[in-house]
Design a protein around this motif. Structure first.
Motif, PDB file in Angstrom:
ATOM      1  N   LEU A 115       0.832  -1.206   0.000  1.00 23.38           N
ATOM      2  CA  LEU A 115       0.000   0.000   0.000  1.00 23.38           C
ATOM      3  C   LEU A 115       0.868   1.259   0.000  1.00 23.38           C
ATOM      4  O   LEU A 115       0.534   2.247  -0.669  1.00 23.38           O
ATOM      5  CB  LEU A 115      -0.924   0.007   1.220  1.00 23.38           C
ATOM      6  N   GLU A 116       1.976   1.238   0.729  1.00 25.77           N
ATOM      7  CA  GLU A 116       2.900   2.377   0.732  1.00 25.77           C
ATOM      8  C   GLU A 116       3.436   2.651  -0.671  1.00 25.77           C
ATOM      9  O   GLU A 116       3.616   3.808  -1.064  1.00 25.77           O
ATOM     10  CB  GLU A 116       4.065   2.110   1.684  1.00 25.77           C
ATOM     11  N   ARG A 117       3.697   1.596  -1.428  1.00 25.51           N
ATOM     12  CA  ARG A 117       4.201   1.748  -2.792  1.00 25.51           C
ATOM     13  C   ARG A 117       3.159   2.386  -3.697  1.00 25.51           C
ATOM     14  O   ARG A 117       3.487   3.125  -4.631  1.00 25.51           O
ATOM     15  CB  ARG A 117       4.605   0.376  -3.361  1.00 25.51           C
ATOM     16  N   ARG A 118       1.888   2.106  -3.432  1.00 30.79           N
ATOM     17  CA  ARG A 118       0.815   2.575  -4.299  1.00 30.79           C
ATOM     18  C   ARG A 118       0.250   3.929  -3.899  1.00 30.79           C
ATOM     19  O   ARG A 118      -0.374   4.606  -4.719  1.00 30.79           O
ATOM     20  CB  ARG A 118      -0.325   1.546  -4.307  1.00 30.79           C
ATOM     21  N   ASP A 119       0.453   4.321  -2.644  1.00 32.38           N
ATOM     22  CA  ASP A 119      -0.164   5.542  -2.133  1.00 32.38           C
ATOM     23  C   ASP A 119       0.781   6.168  -1.130  1.00 32.38           C
ATOM     24  O   ASP A 119       1.041   5.591  -0.064  1.00 32.38           O
ATOM     25  CB  ASP A 119      -1.513   5.201  -1.480  1.00 32.38           C
ATOM     26  N   ASP A 120       1.296   7.351  -1.444  1.00 26.43           N
ATOM     27  CA  ASP A 120       2.257   7.983  -0.528  1.00 26.43           C
ATOM     28  C   ASP A 120       1.592   8.560   0.709  1.00 26.43           C
ATOM     29  O   ASP A 120       2.261   9.129   1.575  1.00 26.43           O
ATOM     30  CB  ASP A 120       3.089   9.045  -1.245  1.00 26.43           C
ATOM     31  N   GLY A 121       0.269   8.371   0.812  1.00 27.81           N
ATOM     32  CA  GLY A 121      -0.437   8.768   2.029  1.00 27.81           C
ATOM     33  C   GLY A 121      -0.595   7.635   3.011  1.00 27.81           C
ATOM     34  O   GLY A 121      -1.400   7.729   3.949  1.00 27.81           O
ATOM     35  N   VAL A 122       0.170   6.546   2.826  1.00 34.08           N
ATOM     36  CA  VAL A 122       0.116   5.366   3.699  1.00 34.08           C
ATOM     37  C   VAL A 122       1.468   5.168   4.349  1.00 34.08           C
ATOM     38  O   VAL A 122       2.513   5.413   3.734  1.00 34.08           O
ATOM     39  CB  VAL A 122      -0.267   4.103   2.897  1.00 34.08           C
ATOM     40  N   THR A 123       1.476   4.700   5.592  1.00 31.46           N
ATOM     41  CA  THR A 123       2.728   4.397   6.282  1.00 31.46           C
ATOM     42  C   THR A 123       2.598   3.160   7.151  1.00 31.46           C
ATOM     43  O   THR A 123       1.518   2.870   7.671  1.00 31.46           O
ATOM     44  CB  THR A 123       3.184   5.589   7.161  1.00 31.46           C
TER      45      THR A 123
ATOM     46  N   GLY B  74       4.028  11.076  10.028  1.00 30.65           N
ATOM     47  CA  GLY B  74       3.574  12.231   9.287  1.00 30.65           C
ATOM     48  C   GLY B  74       2.060  12.253   9.144  1.00 30.65           C
ATOM     49  O   GLY B  74       1.332  11.571   9.876  1.00 30.65           O
ATOM     50  N   GLU B  75       1.569  13.022   8.178  1.00 25.40           N
ATOM     51  CA  GLU B  75       0.139  13.148   7.935  1.00 25.40           C
ATOM     52  C   GLU B  75      -0.295  12.067   6.944  1.00 25.40           C
ATOM     53  O   GLU B  75      -0.653  12.331   5.797  1.00 25.40           O
ATOM     54  CB  GLU B  75      -0.194  14.550   7.428  1.00 25.40           C
ATOM     55  N   ARG B  76      -0.260  10.837   7.433  1.00 25.13           N
ATOM     56  CA  ARG B  76      -0.584   9.688   6.598  1.00 25.13           C
ATOM     57  C   ARG B  76      -1.488   8.723   7.367  1.00 25.13           C
ATOM     58  O   ARG B  76      -1.708   8.888   8.566  1.00 25.13           O
ATOM     59  CB  ARG B  76       0.698   8.979   6.149  1.00 25.13           C
ATOM     60  N   VAL B  77      -1.982   7.718   6.666  1.00 26.16           N
ATOM     61  CA  VAL B  77      -2.808   6.682   7.282  1.00 26.16           C
ATOM     62  C   VAL B  77      -1.887   5.526   7.664  1.00 26.16           C
ATOM     63  O   VAL B  77      -1.189   4.969   6.806  1.00 26.16           O
ATOM     64  CB  VAL B  77      -3.909   6.206   6.320  1.00 26.16           C
ATOM     65  N   PHE B  78      -1.888   5.187   8.936  1.00 24.50           N
ATOM     66  CA  PHE B  78      -1.011   4.146   9.469  1.00 24.50           C
ATOM     67  C   PHE B  78      -1.690   2.787   9.389  1.00 24.50           C
ATOM     68  O   PHE B  78      -2.821   2.624   9.853  1.00 24.50           O
ATOM     69  CB  PHE B  78      -0.658   4.486  10.920  1.00 24.50           C
ATOM     70  N   VAL B  79      -1.002   1.818   8.793  1.00 23.10           N
ATOM     71  CA  VAL B  79      -1.475   0.431   8.785  1.00 23.10           C
ATOM     72  C   VAL B  79      -0.946  -0.224  10.058  1.00 23.10           C
ATOM     73  O   VAL B  79       0.245  -0.555  10.146  1.00 23.10           O
ATOM     74  CB  VAL B  79      -0.994  -0.333   7.539  1.00 23.10           C
ATOM     75  N   ASP B  80      -1.806  -0.389  11.050  1.00 25.47           N
ATOM     76  CA  ASP B  80      -1.362  -0.880  12.357  1.00 25.47           C
ATOM     77  C   ASP B  80      -1.261  -2.409  12.340  1.00 25.47           C
ATOM     78  O   ASP B  80      -2.140  -3.118  12.809  1.00 25.47           O
ATOM     79  CB  ASP B  80      -2.313  -0.409  13.456  1.00 25.47           C
ATOM     80  N   PHE B  81      -0.157  -2.885  11.841  1.00 22.22           N
ATOM     81  CA  PHE B  81       0.100  -4.323  11.687  1.00 22.22           C
ATOM     82  C   PHE B  81       0.110  -5.056  13.009  1.00 22.22           C
ATOM     83  O   PHE B  81      -0.211  -6.255  13.083  1.00 22.22           O
ATOM     84  CB  PHE B  81       1.426  -4.528  10.956  1.00 22.22           C
ATOM     85  N   ASN B  82       0.471  -4.362  14.087  1.00 26.03           N
ATOM     86  CA  ASN B  82       0.577  -5.034  15.388  1.00 26.03           C
ATOM     87  C   ASN B  82      -0.778  -5.410  15.977  1.00 26.03           C
ATOM     88  O   ASN B  82      -0.833  -6.119  16.986  1.00 26.03           O
ATOM     89  CB  ASN B  82       1.357  -4.164  16.380  1.00 26.03           C
TER      90      ASN B  82
END
Length: 361
Positions: A221-229, A238-246
């Motif tokens: 998702l980070e590769r496809r959308d720079d608004g993801v982290t 930063g001002e992005r949407v965090f994928v909370d893997f934990n």
């Protein structure tokens, strides 16, 4: 519904559940929503027991309890030794629970065990609501096999500076990615500003494998959308949407489908079709007062159990995309390959070797 002094008895299936202090205010009125009483919470849970059980059935479930209701300024306990908190997580079935309440034994990362609520009927849910439970937090496992998750949970957590529109966009990109990999995702609001995407998986992997699958998906998702982290440290998100893997770790849970949340207006973590999610501008509008009528069109998560997917495509992303292992939560033991648990801005390079081990002075 029968009544007795200072109590109400709800008939829930074959059970009679006594609701004490039915007039207690659990949610204060807001500019757009009326106040909510304890009886209304119990009636809401009874009315939605069918779809709630579809999501919670046979799952060990922690109860987020607010015995005096939830009001602005109240605080959820941050740990077992937090006596001044107003709400808390009940992970062990409390003493004095009726003998018809079912449980499942789960093991925490520490190795300790607990017998936790394991809903199998509507009465279990209404009893929990009578005990002050607003949010049900189910494990991603079922009672026959509590060590192998059957759900991948993708928690899209908006960081400061982002909007719900940003989360919707990332959720739709998640849907597209999953579909490309042959996986079907199901969405729900978090009950706050986030979105959760669920994928039913075959119960043949460890919690660590499922966590790695979430990291792999997050990195794509980070590769496809720079608004993801996927950055674990807040200072790097930063001002992005965090994928909370934990959230896919053992003993990590997120709000169950159709659960109320401890926020103004009695919002609900609401399952939606992808078309419905695209139309949501304000998730707070999905609340105790509005959600039941939405079920007239059917359960948006119907069919989730029709297919259990293979995690292999996501684990392939984990294996091939760069980045390696990421940090575990601070209450976990140090895990193999994990980076140093030091906030990047506080890390002094000279104090660490190339393997991420602290070098003593």
């Amino acid at each position: 519904m029968a009544s007795s002094k200072d109590a109400v008895v709800l008939e829930v299936g074959d059970r009679e559940v006594r609701v004490s202090s039915p007039g207690r205010v659990v949610y204060d009125a807001t500019e757009t929503t009326p106040q909510v009483t304890k009886l209304q919470v119990c009636e809401y849970v009874a009315a939605l027991a069918g779809p709630m059980l579809a999501a919670l059935h046979d799952r060990p479930t922690a109860m987020e309890r607010w015995p005096d209701g939830w009001h602005e300024g109240m605080r959820l306990a941050t740990g077992p030794r937090d006596p001044d908190a107003d709400g808390f997580y009940q992970k062990r079935l409390p003493k004095g629970a009726p003998d018809w309440i079912s449980t499942a034994r789960i093991t925490f990362p520490s190795g300790r065990t607990a017998d936790e609520l394991c809903p199998t009927e509507a009465g279990h849910l209404v009893w929990a609501a009578q005990m002050g439970t607003l949010t049900f937090h189910p494990w991603p496992v079922r009672r026959p096999d509590v060590d192998h998750p059957d759900e991948l949970r993708i928690d899209l957590d908006p960081q400061p500076g982002t909007t719900f529109a940003d989360v919707r966009r990332v959720a739709d990109t998640t849907r597209e990615l999953l579909a490309e990999l042959g996986l079907r995702g199901f969405a729900k609001t978090s009950g706050n500003r986030g979105v959760h995407v669920y994928v039913r998986i075959r119960p043949e992997h460890s919690f660590e494998d499922v966590r790695h699958a979430a990291i792999g998906l997050g990195r794509e998702l980070e590769r496809r959308d720079d608004g993801v982290t996927t950055a674990w440290w807040k200072e790097e998100r930063g001002e992005r949407v965090f994928v909370d893997f934990n959230q896919n770790n053992r003993d990590r849970t997120i709000a169950g489908a159709w659960s109320l949340r401890a926020r103004p207006g009695a919002p609900v973590s609401t399952p939606l079709t992808w078309a419905q999610l695209a139309e949501v501008d304000d998730p707070a509008a999905l609340n105790l007062h509005t959600v039941p009528e939405r079920l007239a069109d059917g359960d948006p998560w119907a069919g989730m159990d029709d297919d259990a997917h293979d995690l292999a495509p996501l684990l392939q992303l984990w294996e091939t995309l760069p980045g390696g292992e990421l940090n575990f939560p601070p209450d976990y033991p140090k895990m193999p390959g994990e980076p140093p648990r030091v906030q990047p801005s506080k890390k002094v390079a000279a104090h660490w070797d190339d393997a991420g081990n602290r070098v003593e002075d």
